[in-house]
Scaffold this active site. Structure first.
Site, short mmCIF file in Angstrom:
data_model
loop_
_atom_site.label_atom_id
_atom_site.label_comp_id
_atom_site.label_asym_id
_atom_site.label_seq_id
_atom_site.Cartn_x
_atom_site.Cartn_y
_atom_site.Cartn_z
N VAL A 1 -14.61 -14.46 3.76
CA VAL A 1 -13.66 -13.39 4.64
C VAL A 1 -14.02 -12.05 3.73
O VAL A 1 -13.89 -10.93 4.28
CB VAL A 1 -12.35 -13.64 4.23
CG1 VAL A 1 -12.09 -14.87 5.06
CG2 VAL A 1 -11.92 -13.91 2.83
N LYS B 1 -3.36 -8.26 -5.71
CA LYS B 1 -2.17 -8.43 -5.05
C LYS B 1 -1.23 -7.40 -4.84
O LYS B 1 -0.45 -7.35 -3.86
CB LYS B 1 -1.46 -9.44 -6.11
CG LYS B 1 -2.14 -10.95 -5.71
CD LYS B 1 -2.44 -11.52 -4.69
CE LYS B 1 -2.84 -12.88 -4.62
NZ LYS B 1 -3.15 -13.41 -3.03
N SER C 1 1.55 -11.83 -4.69
CA SER C 1 2.18 -12.79 -5.58
C SER C 1 2.76 -12.03 -6.51
O SER C 1 2.94 -10.55 -6.59
CB SER C 1 0.73 -12.91 -6.56
OG SER C 1 1.16 -13.75 -7.65
N TYR D 1 -6.63 -9.91 -10.55
CA TYR D 1 -5.89 -10.71 -9.73
C TYR D 1 -4.59 -9.81 -9.19
O TYR D 1 -4.34 -9.68 -8.09
CB TYR D 1 -5.36 -12.16 -10.11
CG TYR D 1 -4.62 -12.77 -9.04
CD1 TYR D 1 -5.08 -13.55 -8.22
CD2 TYR D 1 -3.29 -13.10 -9.38
CE1 TYR D 1 -4.40 -14.51 -7.41
CE2 TYR D 1 -2.34 -13.76 -8.68
CZ TYR D 1 -2.92 -14.46 -7.76
OH TYR D 1 -2.21 -15.36 -6.78
#
Length: 255
Positions: A66, A160, A144, A156
Site C-alpha cells: 500500500v 497514528k 492507535s 509509529y
C-alpha cells in the site's frame, strides 16, 4: 465484469492476512459485504479468504504494497474489475520498527510512516474515486492509543496521530459526496504483532498481557474482534451522520 449482486457492497481491508485486519474482514463478510483481502503477500491472505468462504461469504485475496502508489492503484483497479467498485475501505495495514530515537534509523521512521500514513492516503485516493461516483462510501482508518505518545515509538506514534488528522481532513473533503471518514484507535490488542513484542522483551505473552490488563479499567486486553465491531458500526448505512470521529477502543478513556 464483476459477478457481485447489486445489493452487495464491496469492502477493501488492508493488512487483512491476520490479526485485526483478518477479524475485520470476517466481520464485514458476516455483515453482507463482499471483501477484498489485501496484504503484502497475497498467499498469506488465503486463511482469511478461506474462513470467509467457509461461512458462505465471498472474498478475494490481493497482494499489494500500500505504500507504493502504483501497487495501490493497481490493487484497487483489480478489486473494481473482479468484485465491483469499492464502497468501503478499512486502512489497517501497518508495520512496527520500534526503537528509542537515538537508535532509530531514518529508514525505520520512513518505513513506518510509509505503510501506515502514506499507504492510507494512497488507498483512500484510489478508492474515493469510486465512492464519489456512487455518491456513497465509508472509509475507516486504523489509528492507535499510541497517537497520544508512546516511548520507543516516535515513528509509529507520529503515523497514528497523522492518521487522525487525515481522517478529519478527508471527512471535510468527501462529506459533500456521501462519503464518511472515521477512525478507530485501539488500545492494547492481543495479536501476533504484540506476541512478537513480548518475545523481544524476553517474557511470555501471558505475562505481557497481564501487565497491560492491570492498567486497563475493564481489566482485560482487547481482542481483534473488539476492533472489528467498531469498524462494523462506522460502515453501516445508519452511521451516515457520523464522520470525522476518533473512537478509542481501549477498555477505558483515552485522549
Amino acid at each position: 465484469m464483476s459477478e457481485t449482486s447489486s445489493d452487495q457492497k464491496v469492502a477493501v481491508v488492508t493488512g487483512a492476512a491476520r490479526g485485526i485486519g483478518a477479524a475485520t474482514a470476517a466481520r464485514l463478510a458476516r455483515d453482507g459485504f463482499v471483501v477484498a483481502v489485501l496484504d503484502l503477500d497475497e498467499a498469506a491472505c488465503a486463511r482469511t479468504v478461506e474462513g470467509i468462504e467457509k461461512e458462505g461469504g465471498r472474498a478475494l485475496a490481493v497482494g499489494c504494497d500500500v505504500s507504493d502508489s502504483g501497487q495501490a492503484e493497481a490493487g484497487v483497479a483489480r478489486v473494481a474489475a473482479e468484485l465491483g467498485a469499492p464502497a468501503v475501505l478499512v486502512n489497517n495495514a501497518g508495520i512496527l520498527r520500534d526503537n528509542l530515537i537515538f537508535k532509530m534509523t531514518p529508514q525505520d521512521f520512513d518505513s513506518v510512516i510509509g505503510v501506515h500514513l502514506r499507504g492510507a492516503f494512497l488507498m483512500a485516493k484510489a478508492c474515493q474515486t469510486h465512492m464519489v461516483a456512487a455518491g456513497w462510501g465509508r472509509i475507516v482508518n486504523m489509528s492507535s492509543s499510541a497517537a497520544l505518545g508512546n516511548r520507543g515509538q516516535s515513528n509509529y506514534s507520529s503515523a497514528k496521530a497523522g492518521l487522525q488528522a487525515l481522517t478529519k481532513t478527508l471527512a471535510i473533503e468527501l462529506g459533500p459526496f456521501g462519503v464518511t471518514v472515521n477512525c478507530v484507535a485501539p488500545g492494547f490488542i492481543a495479536t501476533e504483532m504484540t506476541e512478537a513484542t513480548a518475545e523481544r522483551m524476553g517474557i511470555t505473552f501471558e505475562e505481557f498481557t497481564d501487565r497491560y490488563a492491570k492498567s486497563i479499567p475493564v481489566r482485560r486486553g482487547g481482542r481483534p474482534e473488539d476492533i472489528a465491531q467498531a469498524v462494523s458500526f462506522f460502515v453501516r448505512e445508519e452511521a451516515g451522520f457520523v464522520s470525522g470521529q476518533i473512537l478509542y477502543v481501549a477498555g477505558g478513556p483515552k485522549g
